[in-house]
Design a protein around this motif. Structure first.
Motif, PDB file in Angstrom:
ATOM      1  N   GLN A 122      -5.738  -6.737  -0.631  1.00 29.32           N
ATOM      2  CA  GLN A 122      -6.301  -5.521  -1.203  1.00 29.32           C
ATOM      3  C   GLN A 122      -7.186  -4.778  -0.191  1.00 29.32           C
ATOM      4  O   GLN A 122      -7.216  -3.540  -0.181  1.00 29.32           O
ATOM      5  N   GLN A 123      -7.951  -5.554   0.684  1.00 23.81           N
ATOM      6  CA  GLN A 123      -8.791  -4.935   1.708  1.00 23.81           C
ATOM      7  C   GLN A 123      -8.241  -5.343   3.082  1.00 23.81           C
ATOM      8  O   GLN A 123      -8.199  -6.524   3.417  1.00 23.81           O
ATOM      9  N   ILE A 124      -7.826  -4.374   3.813  1.00 20.95           N
ATOM     10  CA  ILE A 124      -7.301  -4.623   5.156  1.00 20.95           C
ATOM     11  C   ILE A 124      -8.463  -4.484   6.142  1.00 20.95           C
ATOM     12  O   ILE A 124      -8.953  -3.374   6.397  1.00 20.95           O
ATOM     13  N   VAL A 125      -8.926  -5.613   6.679  1.00 23.90           N
ATOM     14  CA  VAL A 125     -10.096  -5.609   7.584  1.00 23.90           C
ATOM     15  C   VAL A 125      -9.767  -6.204   8.940  1.00 23.90           C
ATOM     16  O   VAL A 125     -10.635  -6.331   9.790  1.00 23.90           O
ATOM     17  N   SER A 126      -8.524  -6.623   9.118  1.00 22.70           N
ATOM     18  CA  SER A 126      -8.143  -7.213  10.391  1.00 22.70           C
ATOM     19  C   SER A 126      -6.690  -6.864  10.658  1.00 22.70           C
ATOM     20  O   SER A 126      -5.933  -6.455   9.755  1.00 22.70           O
ATOM     21  N   ALA A 127      -6.308  -6.998  11.900  1.00 22.34           N
ATOM     22  CA  ALA A 127      -4.934  -6.699  12.290  1.00 22.34           C
ATOM     23  C   ALA A 127      -3.982  -7.748  11.693  1.00 22.34           C
ATOM     24  O   ALA A 127      -4.363  -8.898  11.472  1.00 22.34           O
ATOM     25  N   GLY A 128      -2.709  -7.314  11.411  1.00 23.50           N
ATOM     26  CA  GLY A 128      -1.710  -8.222  10.866  1.00 23.50           C
ATOM     27  C   GLY A 128      -0.673  -7.483  10.028  1.00 23.50           C
ATOM     28  O   GLY A 128      -0.598  -6.236  10.058  1.00 23.50           O
ATOM     29  N   LEU A 129       0.157  -8.229   9.246  1.00 23.03           N
ATOM     30  CA  LEU A 129       1.200  -7.659   8.393  1.00 23.03           C
ATOM     31  C   LEU A 129       0.673  -7.499   6.972  1.00 23.03           C
ATOM     32  O   LEU A 129       0.036  -8.405   6.434  1.00 23.03           O
ATOM     33  N   VAL A 130       0.950  -6.363   6.367  1.00 25.76           N
ATOM     34  CA  VAL A 130       0.494  -6.070   5.006  1.00 25.76           C
ATOM     35  C   VAL A 130       1.693  -5.537   4.195  1.00 25.76           C
ATOM     36  O   VAL A 130       2.731  -5.142   4.743  1.00 25.76           O
ATOM     37  N   ARG A 131       1.508  -5.508   2.875  1.00 23.62           N
ATOM     38  CA  ARG A 131       2.496  -4.952   1.936  1.00 23.62           C
ATOM     39  C   ARG A 131       1.838  -3.821   1.164  1.00 23.62           C
ATOM     40  O   ARG A 131       0.770  -3.982   0.601  1.00 23.62           O
ATOM     41  N   ILE A 132       2.555  -2.655   1.147  1.00 20.75           N
ATOM     42  CA  ILE A 132       2.013  -1.489   0.467  1.00 20.75           C
ATOM     43  C   ILE A 132       2.982  -1.144  -0.671  1.00 20.75           C
ATOM     44  O   ILE A 132       4.176  -0.893  -0.442  1.00 20.75           O
ATOM     45  N   SER A 133       2.464  -1.117  -1.918  1.00 24.57           N
ATOM     46  CA  SER A 133       3.283  -0.814  -3.123  1.00 24.57           C
ATOM     47  C   SER A 133       2.890   0.544  -3.666  1.00 24.57           C
ATOM     48  O   SER A 133       1.689   0.869  -3.753  1.00 24.57           O
ATOM     49  N   PHE A 134       3.941   1.320  -4.054  1.00 26.28           N
ATOM     50  CA  PHE A 134       3.724   2.659  -4.585  1.00 26.28           C
ATOM     51  C   PHE A 134       4.232   2.702  -6.034  1.00 26.28           C
ATOM     52  O   PHE A 134       5.284   2.139  -6.345  1.00 26.28           O
ATOM     53  N   SER A 135       3.527   3.392  -6.943  1.00 25.31           N
ATOM     54  CA  SER A 135       3.935   3.618  -8.347  1.00 25.31           C
ATOM     55  C   SER A 135       3.890   5.120  -8.603  1.00 25.31           C
ATOM     56  O   SER A 135       2.806   5.726  -8.513  1.00 25.31           O
ATOM     57  N   VAL A 136       5.090   5.714  -8.897  1.00 22.88           N
ATOM     58  CA  VAL A 136       5.193   7.169  -9.041  1.00 22.88           C
ATOM     59  C   VAL A 136       5.501   7.494 -10.511  1.00 22.88           C
ATOM     60  O   VAL A 136       6.450   6.939 -11.091  1.00 22.88           O
ATOM     61  N   THR A 137       4.727   8.375 -11.112  1.00 20.73           N
ATOM     62  CA  THR A 137       4.928   8.826 -12.497  1.00 20.73           C
ATOM     63  C   THR A 137       5.273  10.303 -12.479  1.00 20.73           C
ATOM     64  O   THR A 137       4.552  11.090 -11.856  1.00 20.73           O
ATOM     65  N   ASN A 138       6.377  10.673 -13.180  1.00 26.34           N
ATOM     66  CA  ASN A 138       6.819  12.062 -13.228  1.00 26.34           C
ATOM     67  C   ASN A 138       6.101  12.786 -14.349  1.00 26.34           C
ATOM     68  O   ASN A 138       6.348  12.550 -15.526  1.00 26.34           O
ATOM     69  N   ASP A 139       5.188  13.649 -14.013  1.00 23.14           N
ATOM     70  CA  ASP A 139       4.414  14.397 -14.997  1.00 23.14           C
ATOM     71  C   ASP A 139       4.973  15.805 -15.211  1.00 23.14           C
ATOM     72  O   ASP A 139       4.337  16.625 -15.889  1.00 23.14           O
TER      73      ASP A 139
END
Length: 601
Positions: A33-50
């Motif tokens: 949840q908090q990226i504070v150091s170098a390395g591999l991360v996963r980013i998730s997106f949730s899109v709602t059509n309004d």
């Protein structure tokens, strides 16, 4: 009225058409949840059509997004939602503390739409940098030479950041070699380093200097000095011997503790074992004590003092002084002595003179170690035992220059006291007396004056040389001029002689008649003959000539001339020489004499 209602309806429709559709709602979640150091991360997106239209042709762009055909084919109806993730996104150190921007693209009712979203990349937490804490201890602060002393250096990192490149130097303990180097210390950690030091003959002082690096900065820490003393138990004894008196000789004794340890139970005795001090005393380091002790004797006595005590380590201490001669008291009135110096030979050109020393000893006691000395000449005479009565010594002295001489006679009485007597003489040449105070020597010229003097001398030498050359040139010109005039005169005489000879050949009769007349006149002239002056009257040589005497005084040649009138001769018997008034005297004398003829007579 109908027209107004129609206009309002048209306006409402236009306003409704101008209201934009609702945008998509995008939510982003990262792992961690908090990226504070170098390395591999996963980013998730949730899109709602309004919006009121479907979302088609969906794609996302940004760091590590790439292209996804599955996402492009998705259709999100109005009010629907779409979730997708970007896996193994690499975060480098230079991205820390920054934002990653992702853009979502789609179309609604064939109208392209886009919306951007930011992903925060946290920075590494900044830990507080706290300086090092250090101490240094020693297992002993003093000891004997050769003993070992263990020093311990304790280093503590009170902060959370690590310390590196730690170096400990202690020059008087470890010399040029560091006690420790290239150490590291993590946050909250403590490190200890020991060093074994061997005591030498002198005290040492530990002054550690610790250098290290913290949070990229160079740090320096210096600890307070710690003295490590070599055990030294030493008393300095100073003795002052007084002059003999009827009560004896008074000694003043000063004891001073020049060591670094206290000495206690001190006692001082003389060579006979007599106590100088009645009560024992203690002498701390740097302290002193003064004692007085009179010594009386009827004969020569060699006195020395012995000191005993104990140091703080329980070791016995003992020392003694040198011996001092103590003589019995002698009344100064019993000493009667005098010195007389007499110059037998005055100062010579070589700087030597002969002097007689007369010592008159009328003392009632024996005097020894008698010496006669002079300040510059040193000791001149030595007498181990000075006899009673008169003692004379003659000594040739190399004095050098004339000056005042002061001789000193010293002798010791049985008490050891010295008696001094003086005598003065003047070292001078006979012909020139010596002044009491010699004139001060002339100051040496300054370098600039010396240079000017040398230049002036050089100029004078050049001028003298030029004057000499000019004198020689003038002399040569004078000789040349005289020779030139003589040559001209000879040429003139030769020309005149030639003219006369030519005239003689053309005018012989007249010339002969004139010569006869001139010859006769010359014969009739009175002759001057040299007459020596009379021997009996030398005064006439310089005095006035007598009135009746036929003499004439010649002061230049120094003799007397007498006029002699020759007898007249007939003209026919005397040859004559013609004098030519225009001819030089030399030419006239060389004209031959001719005899007058009968016709001329």
């Amino acid at each position: 009225m109908k027209k107004v209602v129609s206009a309002i309806c048209i306006l409402v429709v236009m306003l409704a058409a101008s209201v934009p559709a609702l945008a998509a709602n995008i939510q982003v979640v990262t792992e961690p949840q908090q990226i504070v150091s170098a390395g591999l991360v996963r980013i998730s997106f949730s899109v709602t059509n309004d919006s009121a239209y479907e979302m088609r042709n969906i794609s996302i762009s940004g760091h590590g997004a790439g292209e996804s055909a599955d996402l492009y084919q998705q259709i999100v109806p109005p009010g629907g939602a779409l979730s997708f993730s970007l896996r193994n996104i690499e975060i480098t150190a230079d991205m820390l503390g920054q934002q990653l921007i992702y853009t979502l693209n789609w179309s609604e009712n064939d109208v392209p739409k886009s919306q951007s979203v930011a992903v925060d990349i946290g920075a590494e937490p900044v830990l507080p940098a706290v300086d090092m804490k250090a101490t240094r201890t020693a297992d002993k602060k003093f000891g004997k030479a050769g003993e070992k002393v263990i020093l311990t250096y304790t280093l503590t990192n009170p902060g959370q950041q690590a310390m590196s490149e730690i170096t400990i130097t202690d020059s008087e303990i470890s010399g040029s070699t560091p006690v420790a180097k290239n150490l590291s210390l993590e946050g909250g950690a403590t490190s200890k380093t020991t060093f074994e030091y061997t005591l030498g003959s002198q005290d040492a002082v530990s002054r550690p200097i610790i250098t290290y690096k913290l949070a990229g900065a160079n740090k320096r820490l210096q600890l307070d000095p710690l003295s490590i003393a070599v055990v030294s138990v030493k008393l300095e004894i100073s003795i002052s011997q007084g002059s003999p008196s009827p009560e004896g000789v008074l000694f003043t004794i000063v004891l001073k503790n020049i060591g670094n340890q206290a000495v206690e139970k001190l006692r001082l005795t003389d060579e006979l074992g007599n106590n100088v001090n009645e009560d024992l005393f203690r002498l701390d380091a740097g302290k002193d004590r003064t004692l007085s002790y009179p010594v009386s004797t009827s004969s020569l006595r060699n006195v020395f003092f012995k000191v005993t005590g104990m140091d703080t380590l329980g070791n016995a201490y003992e020392d003694k002084t040198r011996s001092y001669e103590v003589w019995p008291y002698v009344d100064p009135s019993h000493v009667s002595l005098s010195l007389i110096a007499t110059v037998l030979t005055p100062l010579s050109d070589s700087g030597r003179m002969l002097v007689r020393f007369t010592v008159q000893n009328n003392s009632n006691v024996e005097l020894t170690n008698a010496t006669i000395s002079e300040a510059e000449l040193g000791t001149l005479e030595t007498l181990d035992l000075l006899p009673l009565g008169q003692t004379m010594r003659e000594r040739e002295l190399l004095v050098g220059l004339p000056r005042e001489l002061e001789f000193t006679l010293t002798a010791s009485d049985p008490s050891g006291a010295q008696h001094s007597y003086q005598a003065k003489v003047t070292a001078a040449h006979v012909e020139e007396p010596v002044q009491p105070t010699p004139a001060p020597e002339a100051e040496a010229p300054e370098p600039e004056q010396q240079r000017l003097s040398g230049t002036l001398i050089t100029v004078l030498i050049v001028l003298a040389s030029l004057m000499a050359v000019a004198g020689v040139a003038l002399l040569a010109l004078s000789i040349y001029e005289r020779r030139r005039n003589a040559a001209i005169e000879r040429e003139d005489k030769a020309a005149e002689l030639s003219r006369l000879k030519a005239a003689q050949r053309t005018e012989a009769p007249a010339f002969r008649k004139s010569a006869v007349d001139l010859g006769a006149q010359e014969v009739m002239q009175p002759k001057r003959a040299y007459v020596p002056p009379p021997q009996e009257a030398p005064s006439q040589l310089r005095g006035p000539r007598p009135q009746s005497a036929p003499y004439r005084q010649d002061e230049n040649r120094g003799y007397i001339e007498r006029e002699v009138k020759p007898k007249p001769m007939e003209a026919k018997q005397q040859p004559a020489t013609e004098k030519l008034p225009h001819a030089p005297s030399g030419i006239r004398n060389r004209v031959r004499r001719v005899q007058p003829t009968d016709k001329q007579q």
